[in-house]
Enzyme design. Structure first.
Site, PDB file in Angstrom:
ATOM      1  N   HIS A 124       0.834  -1.212   0.000  1.00 32.83           N
ATOM      2  CA  HIS A 124       0.000   0.000   0.000  1.00 32.83           C
ATOM      3  C   HIS A 124       0.861   1.251   0.000  1.00 32.83           C
ATOM      4  O   HIS A 124       2.051   1.202   0.319  1.00 32.83           O
ATOM      5  CB  HIS A 124      -0.973   0.035   1.190  1.00 32.83           C
ATOM      6  CG  HIS A 124      -0.348  -0.004   2.543  1.00 32.83           C
ATOM      7  ND1 HIS A 124      -0.135  -1.166   3.243  1.00 32.83           N
ATOM      8  CD2 HIS A 124       0.132   0.987   3.350  1.00 32.83           C
ATOM      9  CE1 HIS A 124       0.425  -0.887   4.407  1.00 32.83           C
ATOM     10  NE2 HIS A 124       0.611   0.422   4.498  1.00 32.83           N
ATOM     11  N   HIS A 183       3.951   7.098   3.856  1.00 37.66           N
ATOM     12  CA  HIS A 183       4.893   5.980   3.679  1.00 37.66           C
ATOM     13  C   HIS A 183       4.436   5.056   2.554  1.00 37.66           C
ATOM     14  O   HIS A 183       3.293   5.143   2.101  1.00 37.66           O
ATOM     15  CB  HIS A 183       5.095   5.189   4.989  1.00 37.66           C
ATOM     16  CG  HIS A 183       3.895   4.471   5.515  1.00 37.66           C
ATOM     17  ND1 HIS A 183       3.037   5.008   6.438  1.00 37.66           N
ATOM     18  CD2 HIS A 183       3.409   3.223   5.259  1.00 37.66           C
ATOM     19  CE1 HIS A 183       2.090   4.137   6.741  1.00 37.66           C
ATOM     20  NE2 HIS A 183       2.282   3.047   6.034  1.00 37.66           N
ATOM     21  N   GLU A 210       7.664   1.014   5.073  1.00 35.26           N
ATOM     22  CA  GLU A 210       7.114  -0.043   5.933  1.00 35.26           C
ATOM     23  C   GLU A 210       7.345  -1.376   5.230  1.00 35.26           C
ATOM     24  O   GLU A 210       7.169  -1.472   4.016  1.00 35.26           O
ATOM     25  CB  GLU A 210       5.606   0.198   6.120  1.00 35.26           C
ATOM     26  CG  GLU A 210       4.925  -0.852   7.003  1.00 35.26           C
ATOM     27  CD  GLU A 210       3.414  -0.594   7.170  1.00 35.26           C
ATOM     28  OE1 GLU A 210       2.825   0.183   6.404  1.00 35.26           O
ATOM     29  OE2 GLU A 210       2.835  -1.209   8.097  1.00 35.26           O
TER      30      GLU A 210
HETATM   31 CO    CO Z   1       1.092   1.259   6.330  1.00 36.07          CO
END
Ligand code: CO
Length: 134
Positions: A7, A79, A130
């Site tokens: 994502h 992020h 991440e």
């Molecule tokens: Co995230």
């Protein structure tokens, strides 16, 4: 080592308004909000055919995205999340290269119920990364 883009996360000042924009203006499949008190955020996932968008709104006074929104009051990309097969092996490899893993270095359980780690943006071209064990 990294696999699919899981994502892209966007910090927003008003989650309901942002979710409505994705639903009504962009015609996206927007899932219901989830409170993530351990991460200091409320999250809305938007499902796209090839990845997801994660809208983040601060939850609580100590939210890690509060300072980001002070600098970016209308919101912004916060992020990107890449999938890895083995998060501990990925962490150990990253550490061996000198890359900085944030926090204790131990994976936390993320918004999908899977272990995640965050990497220092200064080691990745100004982008908070991440990693999620797929
Ligand atoms: Co995230």
């Amino acid at each position: 080592m990294i696999g699919r883009l899981n994502h892209v996360a966007i910090a927003v000042p008003d989650l309901e308004a942002a979710a409505a924009t994705y639903r009504q203006v962009l015609g996206a499949n927007v899932l219901p909000p989830q409170a993530e008190p351990d991460h200091g955020v409320t999250v809305v996932f938007i499902e796209l055919p090839n990845t997801k968008i994660e809208l983040l709104e601060p939850l609580g006074e100590a939210s890690p995205i509060k300072a980001f929104l002070e600098k970016n009051p209308s919101g912004g990309i916060h992020h990107v999340c890449y999938e890895v097969d083995d998060i501990l092996a990925a962490r150990d490899h990253l550490k061996s290269t000198g890359a900085r893993v944030l926090g204790t270095g131990e994976p936390k359980i993320g918004a999908h119920g899977k272990p995640v780690l965050f990497l220092h943006p200064k080691d990745f071209n100004g982008t908070l990364v991440e990693l999620e064990q797929a």
